[in-house]
Design a protein around this motif. Structure first.
Motif, PDB file in Angstrom:
ATOM      1  N   LYS A 273       5.027 -22.343 -10.791  1.00  0.00           N
ATOM      2  CA  LYS A 273       5.954 -22.104  -9.682  1.00  0.00           C
ATOM      3  C   LYS A 273       5.598 -20.893  -8.835  1.00  0.00           C
ATOM      4  N   LYS A 274       4.860 -19.939  -9.399  1.00  0.00           N
ATOM      5  CA  LYS A 274       4.523 -18.741  -8.627  1.00  0.00           C
ATOM      6  C   LYS A 274       3.153 -18.215  -9.037  1.00  0.00           C
ATOM      7  N   THR A 275       2.620 -17.381  -8.193  1.00  0.00           N
ATOM      8  CA  THR A 275       1.297 -16.799  -8.406  1.00  0.00           C
ATOM      9  C   THR A 275       1.390 -15.290  -8.227  1.00  0.00           C
ATOM     10  N   TYR A 276       0.785 -14.582  -9.169  1.00  0.00           N
ATOM     11  CA  TYR A 276       0.761 -13.113  -9.117  1.00  0.00           C
ATOM     12  C   TYR A 276      -0.577 -12.647  -8.534  1.00  0.00           C
ATOM     13  N   ILE A 277      -0.505 -11.702  -7.613  1.00  0.00           N
ATOM     14  CA  ILE A 277      -1.688 -11.199  -6.914  1.00  0.00           C
ATOM     15  C   ILE A 277      -1.684  -9.673  -6.966  1.00  0.00           C
ATOM     16  N   THR A 278      -2.749  -9.084  -7.511  1.00  0.00           N
ATOM     17  CA  THR A 278      -2.869  -7.624  -7.492  1.00  0.00           C
ATOM     18  C   THR A 278      -3.593  -7.202  -6.224  1.00  0.00           C
ATOM     19  N   CYS A 279      -2.936  -6.354  -5.442  1.00  0.00           N
ATOM     20  CA  CYS A 279      -3.522  -5.804  -4.210  1.00  0.00           C
ATOM     21  C   CYS A 279      -3.997  -4.395  -4.556  1.00  0.00           C
ATOM     22  N   SER A 280      -5.274  -4.293  -4.886  1.00  0.00           N
ATOM     23  CA  SER A 280      -5.773  -3.111  -5.591  1.00  0.00           C
ATOM     24  C   SER A 280      -5.693  -1.829  -4.783  1.00  0.00           C
ATOM     25  N   GLN A 281      -6.159  -1.861  -3.543  1.00  0.00           N
ATOM     26  CA  GLN A 281      -6.111  -0.630  -2.753  1.00  0.00           C
ATOM     27  C   GLN A 281      -4.753  -0.414  -2.093  1.00  0.00           C
ATOM     28  N   GLY A 282      -3.929  -1.451  -2.109  1.00  0.00           N
ATOM     29  CA  GLY A 282      -2.554  -1.300  -1.634  1.00  0.00           C
ATOM     30  C   GLY A 282      -1.615  -0.845  -2.731  1.00  0.00           C
ATOM     31  N   ASN A 283      -2.115  -0.859  -3.991  1.00  0.00           N
ATOM     32  CA  ASN A 283      -1.339  -0.431  -5.154  1.00  0.00           C
ATOM     33  C   ASN A 283      -0.016  -1.193  -5.277  1.00  0.00           C
TER      34      ASN A 283
ATOM     35  N   MET B  39       1.760  -5.323  -6.379  1.00  0.00           N
ATOM     36  CA  MET B  39       1.659  -6.684  -6.869  1.00  0.00           C
ATOM     37  C   MET B  39       2.453  -7.576  -5.914  1.00  0.00           C
ATOM     38  N   ASN B  40       1.808  -8.635  -5.433  1.00  0.00           N
ATOM     39  CA  ASN B  40       2.495  -9.624  -4.604  1.00  0.00           C
ATOM     40  C   ASN B  40       2.772 -10.866  -5.443  1.00  0.00           C
ATOM     41  N   ILE B  41       3.929 -11.487  -5.201  1.00  0.00           N
ATOM     42  CA  ILE B  41       4.282 -12.728  -5.902  1.00  0.00           C
ATOM     43  C   ILE B  41       4.415 -13.836  -4.863  1.00  0.00           C
ATOM     44  N   LEU B  42       3.575 -14.854  -5.002  1.00  0.00           N
ATOM     45  CA  LEU B  42       3.516 -15.980  -4.075  1.00  0.00           C
ATOM     46  C   LEU B  42       4.355 -17.127  -4.620  1.00  0.00           C
ATOM     47  N   ASN B  43       5.234 -17.662  -3.792  1.00  0.00           N
ATOM     48  CA  ASN B  43       5.989 -18.861  -4.132  1.00  0.00           C
ATOM     49  C   ASN B  43       5.084 -20.072  -3.908  1.00  0.00           C
ATOM     50  N   ASN B  44       4.831 -20.850  -4.956  1.00  0.00           N
ATOM     51  CA  ASN B  44       3.883 -21.958  -4.851  1.00  0.00           C
ATOM     52  C   ASN B  44       4.456 -23.213  -4.199  1.00  0.00           C
ATOM     53  N   GLU B  45       5.745 -23.208  -3.898  1.00  0.00           N
ATOM     54  CA  GLU B  45       6.320 -24.322  -3.151  1.00  0.00           C
ATOM     55  C   GLU B  45       6.244 -24.076  -1.651  1.00  0.00           C
TER      56      GLU B  45
ATOM     57  N   ILE C  39      -9.770 -15.853  -7.588  1.00  0.00           N
ATOM     58  CA  ILE C  39      -9.587 -17.274  -7.302  1.00  0.00           C
ATOM     59  C   ILE C  39      -8.780 -17.904  -8.423  1.00  0.00           C
ATOM     60  N   ALA C  40      -7.899 -18.833  -8.072  1.00  0.00           N
ATOM     61  CA  ALA C  40      -7.068 -19.537  -9.061  1.00  0.00           C
ATOM     62  C   ALA C  40      -6.989 -21.003  -8.696  1.00  0.00           C
ATOM     63  N   TYR C  41      -6.795 -21.825  -9.712  1.00  0.00           N
ATOM     64  CA  TYR C  41      -6.621 -23.274  -9.542  1.00  0.00           C
ATOM     65  C   TYR C  41      -5.161 -23.607  -9.736  1.00  0.00           C
ATOM     66  N   LEU C  42      -4.612 -24.418  -8.848  1.00  0.00           N
ATOM     67  CA  LEU C  42      -3.207 -24.813  -8.911  1.00  0.00           C
ATOM     68  C   LEU C  42      -3.115 -26.332  -8.806  1.00  0.00           C
ATOM     69  N   LYS C  43      -2.449 -26.945  -9.774  1.00  0.00           N
ATOM     70  CA  LYS C  43      -2.177 -28.375  -9.708  1.00  0.00           C
ATOM     71  C   LYS C  43      -0.692 -28.587  -9.592  1.00  0.00           C
ATOM     72  N   VAL C  44      -0.288 -29.308  -8.568  1.00  0.00           N
ATOM     73  CA  VAL C  44       1.127 -29.569  -8.307  1.00  0.00           C
ATOM     74  C   VAL C  44       1.374 -31.042  -8.574  1.00  0.00           C
ATOM     75  N   ASN C  45       2.238 -31.326  -9.519  1.00  0.00           N
ATOM     76  CA  ASN C  45       2.605 -32.704  -9.827  1.00  0.00           C
ATOM     77  C   ASN C  45       3.819 -33.097  -9.009  1.00  0.00           C
ATOM     78  N   LYS C  46       3.600 -33.937  -8.016  1.00  0.00           N
ATOM     79  CA  LYS C  46       4.715 -34.348  -7.152  1.00  0.00           C
ATOM     80  C   LYS C  46       5.522 -35.438  -7.824  1.00  0.00           C
ATOM     81  N   GLN C  47       6.837 -35.316  -7.675  1.00  0.00           N
ATOM     82  CA  GLN C  47       7.762 -36.282  -8.284  1.00  0.00           C
ATOM     83  C   GLN C  47       7.739 -37.612  -7.519  1.00  0.00           C
TER      84      GLN C  47
END
Length: 307
Positions: free
Chosen positions: A44-54, A56-62, A299-307
């Motif tokens: 449901k979400k993806t965590y991203i470390t923004c290293s020089q920005g110090n 963490m961003n959280i991406l909504n995968n929907e 890089i990350a792999y995301l698989k979304v199973n659509k209903q």
């Protein structure tokens, strides 16, 4: 639907790449210098470390929008990420504060902070049973071992110079460590942390990723622009051992590497050619490249199973 989520660290974006069309369907702005990325266990979400920005961003995968930004005074070049086996805990290494942060993924709040007392704690590898974390310390030439049950540091053990890539074989018996300063792969046992094998690979190896079945470990070599393919149980004349069975050219400055769910393809982010190499794991060859943003890394792999 299958997607690649690619961090373009020098334009502060994440590219959402549809694997059906091999095209970027959206670019999302992040905080400064996104480096590492991990998808939650529920997708449901993806965590991203923004290293020089110090941050963490959280991406909504929907929606593919940044829904939250986390900060802390000791986020000093936040970098490597790992998840507990049940997905309820997120682990993050902060390189220059030399700390490991533990988050509750339900609330995304910090529940504990550990000091490694080592130099430049950079990445996170979680054991297959979820009981231990392995943190490579680039400046101390060591790996820190954390017990996830007690959330305490158990020990540190020496490896080669400048360890950065680390991964545990799916069978739980071996820790693979890529040492970027001496161009070596160390294979350590998980009982006594003793070296089982040592191999010379490409120049400046920086990541290690296992195929889902554990047959192969892929190691991108930043300065030589190639990918070492290690067969974990290569048999030759009655001897079974990890062996580099092939080294293939990819782009310039390869880094982040990920497999699809089935392990049939792997994807390598090439930092200086602004593209992704697609590796066919049956052929052990690069079969295609996908253009993305400026200086892709995590890089990350995301698989979304659509209903």
């Amino acid at each position: 639907m299958e997607y690649l989520l690619v961090l373009n660290k020098d334009e502060d974006t994440v590219s959402i790449v549809c694997m059906k069309t091999k095209a970027t369907i959206k670019k999302v702005e992040t905080d400064y210098n996104p480096h590492e990325i991990i998808v939650s266990k529920d997708g449901k979400k993806t965590y991203i470390t923004c290293s020089q920005g110090n941050k963490m961003n959280i991406l909504n995968n929907e929606t593919f929008e940044i829904e939250r930004r986390l900060e802390h005074p000791d986020f000093q070049f936040p970098h490597g990420l790992g998840l507990s086996q049940d997905g309820r805990k997120l682990y993050m290494a902060s390189t220059f504060s030399e700390k490991v942060f533990i988050f509750d993924t339900e609330t995304d709040e910090i529940t504990k902070v550990l000091s490694t007392d080592q130099k430049h704690s950079h990445m996170v590898a979680v054991s297959p049973d979820g009981k231990k974390l392995y943190i490579p310390n680039i400046g101390s030439h060591t790996i820190t071992v954390v017990d996830t049950g007690t959330e305490e540091i158990l020990t540190h053990f020496p490896v080669g110079k400048g360890p950065e890539g680390v991964a545990v074989h799916p069978d739980g018996k071996s820790i693979y460590v890529a040492n970027q300063e001496d161009d070596t792969l160390y294979v350590m046992d998980t009982e006594k942390y003793e070296m089982k094998f040592k191999r010379r690979i490409g120049h400046v190896p920086i990541r290690i990723v296992f195929s889902p079945d554990g047959k192969y470990a892929l190691i991108p070599n930043r300065e030589s622009g190639d990918l070492s393919i290690i067969e974990s149980e290569h048999e030759l004349k009655g001897n079974v051992r990890p062996w580099e069975v092939k080294r293939i050219r990819v782009g310039v400055w390869p880094g982040g590497t990920v497999f699809n769910e089935e392990g049939t393809f792997a994807y390598v982010a090439n930092n200086k050619t602004n593209d992704i190499s697609i590796i066919d794991m049956d052929l052990l060859e690069e079969v295609e490249k996908i253009k993305v943003g400026i200086h892709p890394d995590g890089i990350a792999y995301l698989k979304v199973n659509k209903q």
